[in-house]
Design a protein around this motif. Structure first.
Motif, PDB file in Angstrom:
ATOM      1  N   LYS A  71      -1.011  43.762  -1.787  1.00 24.56           N
ATOM      2  CA  LYS A  71      -1.544  45.093  -2.080  1.00 24.56           C
ATOM      3  C   LYS A  71      -3.065  45.078  -1.935  1.00 24.56           C
ATOM      4  O   LYS A  71      -3.721  44.114  -2.299  1.00 24.56           O
ATOM      5  CB  LYS A  71      -1.162  45.535  -3.495  1.00 24.56           C
ATOM      6  CG  LYS A  71       0.344  45.634  -3.726  1.00 24.56           C
ATOM      7  CD  LYS A  71       0.672  46.118  -5.115  1.00 24.56           C
ATOM      8  CE  LYS A  71       2.167  46.080  -5.386  1.00 24.56           C
ATOM      9  NZ  LYS A  71       2.935  46.889  -4.439  1.00 24.56           N
ATOM     10  N   GLY A 106       2.801  42.739  -7.647  1.00 26.03           N
ATOM     11  CA  GLY A 106       1.375  43.050  -7.668  1.00 26.03           C
ATOM     12  C   GLY A 106       0.489  41.861  -7.953  1.00 26.03           C
ATOM     13  O   GLY A 106      -0.711  42.018  -8.196  1.00 26.03           O
ATOM     14  N   THR A 133      -3.279  40.741  -4.735  1.00 26.05           N
ATOM     15  CA  THR A 133      -3.981  42.010  -4.567  1.00 26.05           C
ATOM     16  C   THR A 133      -5.473  41.782  -4.350  1.00 26.05           C
ATOM     17  O   THR A 133      -6.015  40.740  -4.699  1.00 26.05           O
ATOM     18  CB  THR A 133      -3.746  42.908  -5.800  1.00 26.05           C
ATOM     19  OG1 THR A 133      -4.296  44.206  -5.555  1.00 26.05           O
ATOM     20  CG2 THR A 133      -4.367  42.313  -7.050  1.00 26.05           C
TER      21      THR A 133
END
Length: 270
Positions: A144, A117, A120
């Motif tokens: 993401k 993550g 992002t």
């Protein structure tokens, strides 16, 4: 801030480069903060085919906007492990690899961060890429929350092998791709947008695609687009996708994908 400069024939590496901010291994790394690269002109009178224009890694709050490149490089942007990114309104020229590569990967020390993550909130909007030997924009690995909208991509696959205008593979999650102009009338464009299996929650809206097959979406999410001709046996898409046929008639102007995820079957005219 790197703003309003002119760079001519930078031959020793990227014109702008950021690497991991501190530490000798991934457990110690922190991100650069609040980086802006804007309104610069880069001129490569001699092709620099081994180096990207901008090599950008480990940055939080990154803006790349209003830059213009004249000449040839490996890529316009190679970006890894960045968050809260806006790449907007740039004019990029000619590239011997992808126009842009936004991914996770890189060195062995970086790889433990892939899929965690780190990368992002990435927006790629309103840019022009004039020529690329491979794909126009490549989005790969654990990205993401990505939006790719309103870009103009011309002449991809000019190295001789067919490639997509926008290419997504190896696991991005939560992305929107719409409103792009993808021109394959010259070059060798495989698809306007190609999303491979393993990508999740990918929404493809309407894009203007010429000179190549419009879409292949083998991930999860939805295609909500349209164009001439039936999608049956032509358009790969997830179940629940829709296709508006611009040259259709009664009972052949709207299609719903009811079965056959990852295949071009299962389209039913309504």
């Amino acid at each position: 801030m790197i703003d309003g400069n002119t760079f001519i024939d930078c031959t020793t590496g990227p014109v702008v480069g950021f690497s991991n901010a501190s530490g000798s291994n991934a457990t110690q790394w922190v991100k650069h903060k609040n980086v802006s690269i804007a309104n610069n002109t880069i001129i490569d009178n001699t092709p620099q085919s081994g180096q990207p224009l901008f090599l950008l890694t480990w940055i939080d709050k990154l803006t790349v906007s209003g830059n213009k490149h004249i000449g040839t490089r490996a890529r316009a942007i190679e970006q890894r492990y960045c968050s809260n990114v806006n790449i907007t309104g740039n004019e990029f020229a000619s590239y011997v690899q992808d126009g842009m590569t936004i991914n996770e990967g890189g060195t062995a020390a970086e790889l433990p961060w892939a899929g965690t993550g780190v990368s992002t909130n990435i927006k790629v909007q309103g840019n022009t890429i004039q020529s690329a030997n491979i794909a126009g924009i490549r989005l790969a690995n654990g990205l993401k929350r990505v939006a790719v909208t309103g870009n103009v991509i011309e002449k991809v696959g000019v190295g001789g092998v067919a490639y997509p205008g926008i290419y997504m593979l190896s696991g991005p999650a939560g992305a929107t791709i719409e409103g792009n102009l993808l021109d394959g009338t010259t070059g060798n464009m495989l698809f306007g947008v190609d999303v491979r299996s393993g990508c999740t929650g990918i929404i493809i809206g309407d894009n203007q695609v010429t000179g190549g097959a419009p879409y292949s979406h083998a991930g999860t999410g939805r295609l909500a687009a349209g164009g001439s001709g039936t999608p049956l046996s032509v358009i790969v898409a997830p179940v629940g996708s829709t296709w508006g046929r611009t040259d259709g008639g009664a009972a052949t102007s709207f299609y719903v994908k009811e079965t056959g995820a990852g295949a071009a079957t299962g389209w039913v005219a309504k």
